[in-house]
Design a protein around this motif. Structure first.
Motif, PDB file in Angstrom:
ATOM      1  N   THR A  46       5.002  -1.668   8.272  1.00  0.00           N
ATOM      2  CA  THR A  46       3.728  -0.435   8.806  1.00  0.00           C
ATOM      3  C   THR A  46       3.044   0.396   7.125  1.00  0.00           C
ATOM      4  OG1 THR A  46       5.424  -0.210  10.886  1.00  0.00           O
ATOM      5  CG2 THR A  46       3.602   1.541  10.169  1.00  0.00           C
ATOM      6  N   ALA A  47       3.621   0.611   6.603  1.00  0.00           N
ATOM      7  CA  ALA A  47       3.334   0.984   5.571  1.00  0.00           C
ATOM      8  C   ALA A  47       1.793  -0.032   4.509  1.00  0.00           C
ATOM      9  CB  ALA A  47       4.620   1.857   4.054  1.00  0.00           C
ATOM     10  N   VAL A  48       2.488  -1.363   4.277  1.00  0.00           N
ATOM     11  CA  VAL A  48       1.730  -2.218   3.974  1.00  0.00           C
ATOM     12  C   VAL A  48       0.570  -2.709   4.823  1.00  0.00           C
ATOM     13  CG1 VAL A  48       1.997  -4.371   3.005  1.00  0.00           C
ATOM     14  CG2 VAL A  48       3.730  -2.914   2.319  1.00  0.00           C
ATOM     15  N   PHE A  49       0.881  -2.515   6.281  1.00  0.00           N
ATOM     16  CA  PHE A  49      -0.410  -2.846   7.157  1.00  0.00           C
ATOM     17  C   PHE A  49      -1.243  -2.047   7.236  1.00  0.00           C
ATOM     18  CE2 PHE A  49      -0.679  -5.972  10.795  1.00  0.00           C
ATOM     19  CZ  PHE A  49      -2.041  -5.170  11.054  1.00  0.00           C
ATOM     20  N   ASN A  50      -1.128  -0.175   6.861  1.00  0.00           N
ATOM     21  CA  ASN A  50      -1.731   0.408   6.648  1.00  0.00           C
ATOM     22  C   ASN A  50      -2.413   0.024   5.651  1.00  0.00           C
ATOM     23  OD1 ASN A  50      -1.370   1.407   9.275  1.00  0.00           O
ATOM     24  ND2 ASN A  50       0.184   2.937   9.010  1.00  0.00           N
ATOM     25  N   LYS A  51      -2.388   0.268   4.166  1.00  0.00           N
ATOM     26  CA  LYS A  51      -3.062   0.478   2.889  1.00  0.00           C
ATOM     27  C   LYS A  51      -3.326  -0.827   3.134  1.00  0.00           C
ATOM     28  CE  LYS A  51      -1.790  -0.216  -2.030  1.00  0.00           C
ATOM     29  NZ  LYS A  51      -0.452  -0.260  -2.628  1.00  0.00           N
ATOM     30  N   THR A  52      -2.901  -2.128   3.379  1.00  0.00           N
ATOM     31  CA  THR A  52      -4.044  -2.953   3.205  1.00  0.00           C
ATOM     32  C   THR A  52      -5.165  -2.673   4.495  1.00  0.00           C
ATOM     33  OG1 THR A  52      -2.103  -4.290   2.683  1.00  0.00           O
ATOM     34  CG2 THR A  52      -4.537  -5.478   3.855  1.00  0.00           C
ATOM     35  N   LEU A  53      -4.961  -2.484   5.127  1.00  0.00           N
ATOM     36  CA  LEU A  53      -6.550  -1.730   6.284  1.00  0.00           C
ATOM     37  C   LEU A  53      -7.432  -1.059   5.674  1.00  0.00           C
ATOM     38  CD1 LEU A  53      -4.618  -2.004   9.944  1.00  0.00           C
ATOM     39  CD2 LEU A  53      -6.289  -3.340   9.398  1.00  0.00           C
ATOM     40  N   SER A  54      -6.797   0.325   4.900  1.00  0.00           N
ATOM     41  CA  SER A  54      -7.421   0.804   4.391  1.00  0.00           C
ATOM     42  C   SER A  54      -8.457   0.087   3.312  1.00  0.00           C
ATOM     43  CB  SER A  54      -6.738   1.895   3.882  1.00  0.00           C
ATOM     44  OG  SER A  54      -6.071   1.851   2.801  1.00  0.00           O
ATOM     45  N   LYS A  55      -8.179  -0.304   2.837  1.00  0.00           N
ATOM     46  CA  LYS A  55      -8.923  -1.288   1.167  1.00  0.00           C
ATOM     47  C   LYS A  55      -9.673  -2.341   1.917  1.00  0.00           C
ATOM     48  CE  LYS A  55      -5.030  -4.088  -0.158  1.00  0.00           C
ATOM     49  NZ  LYS A  55      -4.719  -4.246  -2.144  1.00  0.00           N
ATOM     50  N   MET A  56     -10.047  -2.915   3.260  1.00  0.00           N
ATOM     51  CA  MET A  56     -10.277  -3.594   3.522  1.00  0.00           C
ATOM     52  C   MET A  56     -11.929  -3.410   3.723  1.00  0.00           C
ATOM     53  SD  MET A  56      -7.517  -5.324   6.635  1.00  0.00           S
ATOM     54  CE  MET A  56      -8.900  -6.755   6.832  1.00  0.00           C
ATOM     55  N   ALA A  57     -12.586  -3.882   3.572  1.00  0.00           N
ATOM     56  CA  ALA A  57     -14.416  -4.571   3.872  1.00  0.00           C
ATOM     57  C   ALA A  57     -14.945  -5.508   5.139  1.00  0.00           C
ATOM     58  CB  ALA A  57     -14.583  -3.919   2.173  1.00  0.00           C
ATOM     59  N   SER A  58     -15.870  -4.527   5.184  1.00  0.00           N
ATOM     60  CA  SER A  58     -17.016  -5.945   6.047  1.00  0.00           C
ATOM     61  C   SER A  58     -16.917  -7.662   5.501  1.00  0.00           C
ATOM     62  CB  SER A  58     -17.938  -5.012   5.850  1.00  0.00           C
ATOM     63  OG  SER A  58     -19.139  -6.036   7.501  1.00  0.00           O
ATOM     64  N   GLY A  59     -16.030  -7.793   6.523  1.00  0.00           N
ATOM     65  CA  GLY A  59     -16.267  -9.225   6.106  1.00  0.00           C
ATOM     66  C   GLY A  59     -14.764 -10.226   5.597  1.00  0.00           C
ATOM     67  N   ASP A  60     -13.738  -9.301   5.497  1.00  0.00           N
ATOM     68  CA  ASP A  60     -12.840  -9.207   5.357  1.00  0.00           C
ATOM     69  C   ASP A  60     -11.470  -9.570   6.312  1.00  0.00           C
ATOM     70  OD1 ASP A  60     -13.215  -8.604   2.521  1.00  0.00           O
ATOM     71  OD2 ASP A  60     -12.811  -6.214   2.104  1.00  0.00           O
ATOM     72  N   THR A  61     -10.013  -9.988   5.350  1.00  0.00           N
ATOM     73  CA  THR A  61      -9.778 -10.473   7.376  1.00  0.00           C
ATOM     74  C   THR A  61      -8.209  -9.763   6.831  1.00  0.00           C
ATOM     75  OG1 THR A  61     -10.294 -12.634   7.604  1.00  0.00           O
ATOM     76  CG2 THR A  61      -8.459 -12.621   8.458  1.00  0.00           C
ATOM     77  N   LEU A  62      -7.266  -9.859   7.428  1.00  0.00           N
ATOM     78  CA  LEU A  62      -5.669  -9.746   7.232  1.00  0.00           C
ATOM     79  C   LEU A  62      -5.083 -10.543   7.615  1.00  0.00           C
ATOM     80  CD1 LEU A  62      -3.837  -8.340   6.530  1.00  0.00           C
ATOM     81  CD2 LEU A  62      -3.264  -6.653   8.289  1.00  0.00           C
ATOM     82  N   VAL A  63      -4.630 -11.231   7.011  1.00  0.00           N
ATOM     83  CA  VAL A  63      -3.544 -12.871   8.239  1.00  0.00           C
ATOM     84  C   VAL A  63      -1.790 -12.588   7.810  1.00  0.00           C
ATOM     85  CG1 VAL A  63      -2.678 -15.011   7.328  1.00  0.00           C
ATOM     86  CG2 VAL A  63      -5.376 -14.265   7.206  1.00  0.00           C
ATOM     87  N   ILE A  64      -1.534 -12.550   8.888  1.00  0.00           N
ATOM     88  CA  ILE A  64      -0.422 -12.323   9.656  1.00  0.00           C
ATOM     89  C   ILE A  64       0.266 -14.110   9.447  1.00  0.00           C
ATOM     90  CG2 ILE A  64       1.678 -12.259  10.800  1.00  0.00           C
ATOM     91  CD1 ILE A  64       0.224  -9.320  10.126  1.00  0.00           C
ATOM     92  N   PRO A  65       1.229 -14.623   8.452  1.00  0.00           N
ATOM     93  CA  PRO A  65       1.052 -15.860   8.168  1.00  0.00           C
ATOM     94  C   PRO A  65       1.964 -16.668   9.053  1.00  0.00           C
ATOM     95  CG  PRO A  65       1.964 -14.583   6.445  1.00  0.00           C
ATOM     96  CD  PRO A  65       1.965 -13.592   7.395  1.00  0.00           C
ATOM     97  N   HIS A  66       1.860 -18.088   9.119  1.00  0.00           N
ATOM     98  CA  HIS A  66       2.242 -18.542  10.268  1.00  0.00           C
ATOM     99  C   HIS A  66       3.640 -19.261   9.912  1.00  0.00           C
ATOM    100  CE1 HIS A  66       3.416 -22.341  12.813  1.00  0.00           C
ATOM    101  NE2 HIS A  66       3.293 -22.791  11.707  1.00  0.00           N
ATOM    102  N   GLY A  67       4.391 -19.088  11.401  1.00  0.00           N
ATOM    103  CA  GLY A  67       6.350 -19.097  11.069  1.00  0.00           C
ATOM    104  C   GLY A  67       6.630 -18.039  10.915  1.00  0.00           C
TER     105      GLY A  67
END
Length: 124
Positions: A46-67
């Motif tokens: 959860t902390a990693v998800f939030n940290k990653t969301l906070s640094k995302m800019a317009s056009g960025d993508t957060l991927v939850i990898p397949h499998g």
């Protein structure tokens, strides 16, 4: 002087191009741990998800990898983001240990995910 002027123009053009590229963030590469539903791992993810969301800019993508399955507790939150994508190729699961979930100031369990003042969120 002519070469210095040309170098300055090229540098400015390159700098402007560098700020226009979208970034793809793989949650595992950012530090999340798959396949464990322990409370410690859920809190970390959860902390990693939030940290990653906070640094995302317009056009960025957060991927939850397949499998892969990533476990979380509630409290995933982002605000004031524009044109971001969350690409769920794997699985997102939440701990059923509600005692471990974060709580708000009134001691209520926080939502799984809350997006506030988001313009252009794509979930795929």
């Amino acid at each position: 002087l002519h070469n210095m002027f040309l170098f300055s123009i090229v540098s400015i053009v390159l700098l402007s191009f560098q700020t226009n590229f979208a970034v793809i963030f793989d949650i595992e590469n950012e530090g999340a741990v798959p396949a464990s539903d322990s409370v410690t791992t859920c809190e970390l993810n959860t902390a990693v998800f939030n940290k990653t969301l906070s640094k995302m800019a317009s056009g960025d993508t957060l991927v939850i990898p397949h499998g892969k399955v990533f476990w979380f507790v509630g409290g995933i939150y982002a605000e004031q983001k524009n044109n971001i994508t969350i690409q769920i190729d794997g699985s997102i699961s939440y701990s059923d240990d509600r005692k471990a979930w974060p709580r708000d100031a009134n001691n209520r369990v926080k939502e799984c995910m809350l997006f506030d003042s988001i313009d252009g969120l794509t979930l795929t």
